[in-house]
Design an enzyme around this catalytic site. Structure first.
Site, PDB file in Angstrom:
ATOM      1  N   LYS A   9      18.828  53.714   0.467  1.00 35.24           N
ATOM      2  CA  LYS A   9      19.956  52.841   0.751  1.00 35.24           C
ATOM      3  C   LYS A   9      20.878  52.633  -0.461  1.00 35.24           C
ATOM      4  O   LYS A   9      20.517  52.964  -1.592  1.00 35.24           O
ATOM      5  CB  LYS A   9      19.435  51.497   1.262  1.00 35.24           C
ATOM      6  CG  LYS A   9      18.694  51.609   2.594  1.00 35.24           C
ATOM      7  CD  LYS A   9      18.174  50.259   3.026  1.00 35.24           C
ATOM      8  CE  LYS A   9      17.444  50.309   4.344  1.00 35.24           C
ATOM      9  NZ  LYS A   9      16.953  48.981   4.742  1.00 35.24           N
ATOM     10  N   TYR A  49      22.166  51.714  14.056  1.00 35.57           N
ATOM     11  CA  TYR A  49      21.619  50.367  14.243  1.00 35.57           C
ATOM     12  C   TYR A  49      21.888  49.804  15.635  1.00 35.57           C
ATOM     13  O   TYR A  49      21.858  48.585  15.830  1.00 35.57           O
ATOM     14  CB  TYR A  49      22.184  49.425  13.186  1.00 35.57           C
ATOM     15  CG  TYR A  49      21.635  49.663  11.795  1.00 35.57           C
ATOM     16  CD1 TYR A  49      20.266  49.601  11.549  1.00 35.57           C
ATOM     17  CD2 TYR A  49      22.488  49.936  10.729  1.00 35.57           C
ATOM     18  CE1 TYR A  49      19.763  49.809  10.274  1.00 35.57           C
ATOM     19  CE2 TYR A  49      21.983  50.144   9.451  1.00 35.57           C
ATOM     20  CZ  TYR A  49      20.630  50.085   9.233  1.00 35.57           C
ATOM     21  OH  TYR A  49      20.116  50.293   7.974  1.00 35.57           O
ATOM     22  N   ASN A 112      16.397  46.438   0.624  1.00 39.59           N
ATOM     23  CA  ASN A 112      14.999  46.841   0.454  1.00 39.59           C
ATOM     24  C   ASN A 112      14.806  48.334   0.189  1.00 39.59           C
ATOM     25  O   ASN A 112      13.788  48.902   0.513  1.00 39.59           O
ATOM     26  CB  ASN A 112      14.149  46.360   1.630  1.00 39.59           C
ATOM     27  CG  ASN A 112      14.535  46.985   2.946  1.00 39.59           C
ATOM     28  OD1 ASN A 112      15.410  47.835   3.024  1.00 39.59           O
ATOM     29  ND2 ASN A 112      13.875  46.568   4.005  1.00 39.59           N
ATOM     30  N   HIS A 115      14.968  53.178   4.157  1.00 39.40           N
ATOM     31  CA  HIS A 115      14.728  53.116   5.600  1.00 39.40           C
ATOM     32  C   HIS A 115      13.886  54.326   5.979  1.00 39.40           C
ATOM     33  O   HIS A 115      14.065  55.413   5.429  1.00 39.40           O
ATOM     34  CB  HIS A 115      16.052  53.188   6.376  1.00 39.40           C
ATOM     35  CG  HIS A 115      15.866  53.527   7.826  1.00 39.40           C
ATOM     36  ND1 HIS A 115      15.545  52.582   8.770  1.00 39.40           N
ATOM     37  CD2 HIS A 115      15.899  54.721   8.482  1.00 39.40           C
ATOM     38  CE1 HIS A 115      15.419  53.169   9.952  1.00 39.40           C
ATOM     39  NE2 HIS A 115      15.634  54.469   9.797  1.00 39.40           N
ATOM     40  N   GLU A 126      17.208  59.722  15.090  1.00 39.19           N
ATOM     41  CA  GLU A 126      17.865  59.491  13.803  1.00 39.19           C
ATOM     42  C   GLU A 126      18.133  60.790  13.050  1.00 39.19           C
ATOM     43  O   GLU A 126      19.188  60.941  12.424  1.00 39.19           O
ATOM     44  CB  GLU A 126      17.025  58.539  12.955  1.00 39.19           C
ATOM     45  CG  GLU A 126      17.004  57.136  13.521  1.00 39.19           C
ATOM     46  CD  GLU A 126      16.151  56.156  12.724  1.00 39.19           C
ATOM     47  OE1 GLU A 126      16.332  54.950  12.930  1.00 39.19           O
ATOM     48  OE2 GLU A 126      15.324  56.590  11.897  1.00 39.19           O
TER      49      GLU A 126
END
Length: 149
Positions: A9, A49, A112, A115, A126
């Site tokens: 990310k 998302y 975080n 992913h 994905e």
């Protein structure tokens, strides 16, 4: 052989953690079959998302994933989804075990570091969002027989 998508990310890219994150997955024995640096635009973020549309944190997810470059990859190996998710650690870094990517490198759920797909169906979906089939390279490493049996 199983494949899964990972996204390093924007927070990890900005912090110079890309190499560390990729290293940890490779050290587990997983093999990268696709890898690229890119910017996620809003349309792609909305598709990625989509399951969270309508939730209070949805707009924050979109804003974050589009805020800077990411590194997306496809890793392959036996039980790649489970191995990747265990290597990443729990979504909330405060709950992630030390030794995991999130347990060692992240502080908040919102930023975080990584992913990873959470099921075979999600991984297939994905991977298709971020890679064309001709961008994925299947190969064997000489060491695979020592790692994968």
């Amino acid at each position: 052989m199983e494949r899964t998508l990972i996204i390093v990310k924007p927070d990890a890219v900005q912090r110079g953690l890309v190499g560390e994150v990729l290293r940890r997955l490779e050290q587990r024995g997983l093999r990268f079959v696709g890898l690229k640096l890119m910017r996620v635009d809003r349309e792609l973020a909305e598709r990625h998302y989509a399951e969270h549309r309508g939730k209070p944190f949805y707009e924050d997810l979109l804003a974050f994933i589009t805020s800077g470059p990411v590194v997306v990859g496809v890793v392959e190996g036996p039980r790649a989804i489970e191995i990747t998710r265990r290597t990443m650690g729990k979504t909330d870094p405060a709950q992630a075990e030390p030794g995991t990517i999130r347990g060692d490198l992240a502080l908040t759920i919102g930023q975080n570091v990584i992913h990873g797909s959470d099921s075979p169906e999600k991984a297939a979906y994905e991977i298709g969002l971020f890679f064309r089939e001709d961008e994925l390279v299947s190969y064997e490493r000489a060491i695979d027989r020592w790692i994968m049996g």
